[in-house]
Design a protein around this motif. Sequence first.
Motif, PDB file in Angstrom:
ATOM      1  N   VAL A 155       3.515  -2.265   6.049  1.00  0.00           N
ATOM      2  CA  VAL A 155       4.669  -2.365   4.694  1.00  0.00           C
ATOM      3  C   VAL A 155       4.017  -3.788   4.152  1.00  0.00           C
ATOM      4  N   ALA A 156       3.339  -4.474   4.720  1.00  0.00           N
ATOM      5  CA  ALA A 156       3.241  -5.926   3.895  1.00  0.00           C
ATOM      6  C   ALA A 156       2.558  -5.290   2.859  1.00  0.00           C
ATOM      7  N   LEU A 157       1.018  -5.107   3.736  1.00  0.00           N
ATOM      8  CA  LEU A 157      -0.810  -4.835   2.987  1.00  0.00           C
ATOM      9  C   LEU A 157      -0.564  -3.737   2.208  1.00  0.00           C
ATOM     10  N   SER A 158       1.092  -3.188   1.882  1.00  0.00           N
ATOM     11  CA  SER A 158       1.344  -1.600   0.556  1.00  0.00           C
ATOM     12  C   SER A 158       1.559  -3.240  -0.701  1.00  0.00           C
ATOM     13  N   LEU A 159       1.682  -4.110   0.085  1.00  0.00           N
ATOM     14  CA  LEU A 159       1.785  -5.136  -1.637  1.00  0.00           C
ATOM     15  C   LEU A 159       1.153  -6.353  -2.482  1.00  0.00           C
ATOM     16  N   ILE A 160      -0.361  -5.835  -1.544  1.00  0.00           N
ATOM     17  CA  ILE A 160      -0.969  -6.114  -2.018  1.00  0.00           C
ATOM     18  C   ILE A 160      -1.877  -5.770  -3.004  1.00  0.00           C
ATOM     19  N   SER A 161      -2.796  -5.809  -3.578  1.00  0.00           N
ATOM     20  CA  SER A 161      -3.965  -4.766  -4.435  1.00  0.00           C
ATOM     21  C   SER A 161      -4.571  -4.158  -3.911  1.00  0.00           C
ATOM     22  N   SER A 162      -4.879  -2.826  -4.461  1.00  0.00           N
ATOM     23  CA  SER A 162      -5.631  -1.652  -4.346  1.00  0.00           C
ATOM     24  C   SER A 162      -6.968  -2.572  -3.970  1.00  0.00           C
ATOM     25  N   ARG A 163      -7.295  -4.125  -4.904  1.00  0.00           N
ATOM     26  CA  ARG A 163      -8.717  -3.964  -4.722  1.00  0.00           C
ATOM     27  C   ARG A 163      -8.968  -5.163  -3.987  1.00  0.00           C
ATOM     28  N   ALA A 218       1.438   4.017   6.533  1.00  0.00           N
ATOM     29  CA  ALA A 218       0.005   3.957   6.053  1.00  0.00           C
ATOM     30  C   ALA A 218       0.300   5.029   4.724  1.00  0.00           C
ATOM     31  N   ILE A 219       0.010   6.066   4.941  1.00  0.00           N
ATOM     32  CA  ILE A 219       0.180   6.637   4.077  1.00  0.00           C
ATOM     33  C   ILE A 219       1.284   6.756   2.767  1.00  0.00           C
ATOM     34  N   LEU A 220       2.817   6.589   3.277  1.00  0.00           N
ATOM     35  CA  LEU A 220       2.862   5.926   2.355  1.00  0.00           C
ATOM     36  C   LEU A 220       3.109   4.982   1.317  1.00  0.00           C
ATOM     37  N   SER A 221       2.432   3.505   2.151  1.00  0.00           N
ATOM     38  CA  SER A 221       1.976   2.774   1.455  1.00  0.00           C
ATOM     39  C   SER A 221       0.969   2.832   0.568  1.00  0.00           C
ATOM     40  N   ILE A 222      -0.002   3.711   1.011  1.00  0.00           N
ATOM     41  CA  ILE A 222      -1.230   4.255   0.074  1.00  0.00           C
ATOM     42  C   ILE A 222      -0.325   4.148  -1.727  1.00  0.00           C
ATOM     43  N   GLY A 223       0.371   5.656  -0.862  1.00  0.00           N
ATOM     44  CA  GLY A 223       1.225   5.892  -2.403  1.00  0.00           C
ATOM     45  C   GLY A 223       0.234   7.326  -2.410  1.00  0.00           C
TER      46      GLY A 223
END
Length: 79
Positions: free
Chosen positions: A44-52, A74-79
């Motif tokens: 969840v925390a990793l989902s808040l950072i830039s995809s770059r 993780a899958i939901l966080s990636i989108g």
Amino acid sequence: MRLTIIFAAAILVYAADSPAKKARAVLSAGAAEQDPNMRREAAVALSLISSRDPSIATLKSLVNDKDHAVRETAILSIG
């Protein structure tokens, strides 16, 4: 509580690095925890950072986690 202790310890260990490196180290440590709830929170925390950001690789690795709830998060966080 345990998550807070781990984050605090990681911050102390990586005190000489930049804030971004410290944050990446903390998130990486959370993603490597034995407790699946900790790994889910890291996702969840990793989902808040830039995809770059380089830390996105850590989030992508959680897609293959042994725990189904971690994989789903993780899958939901990636989108």
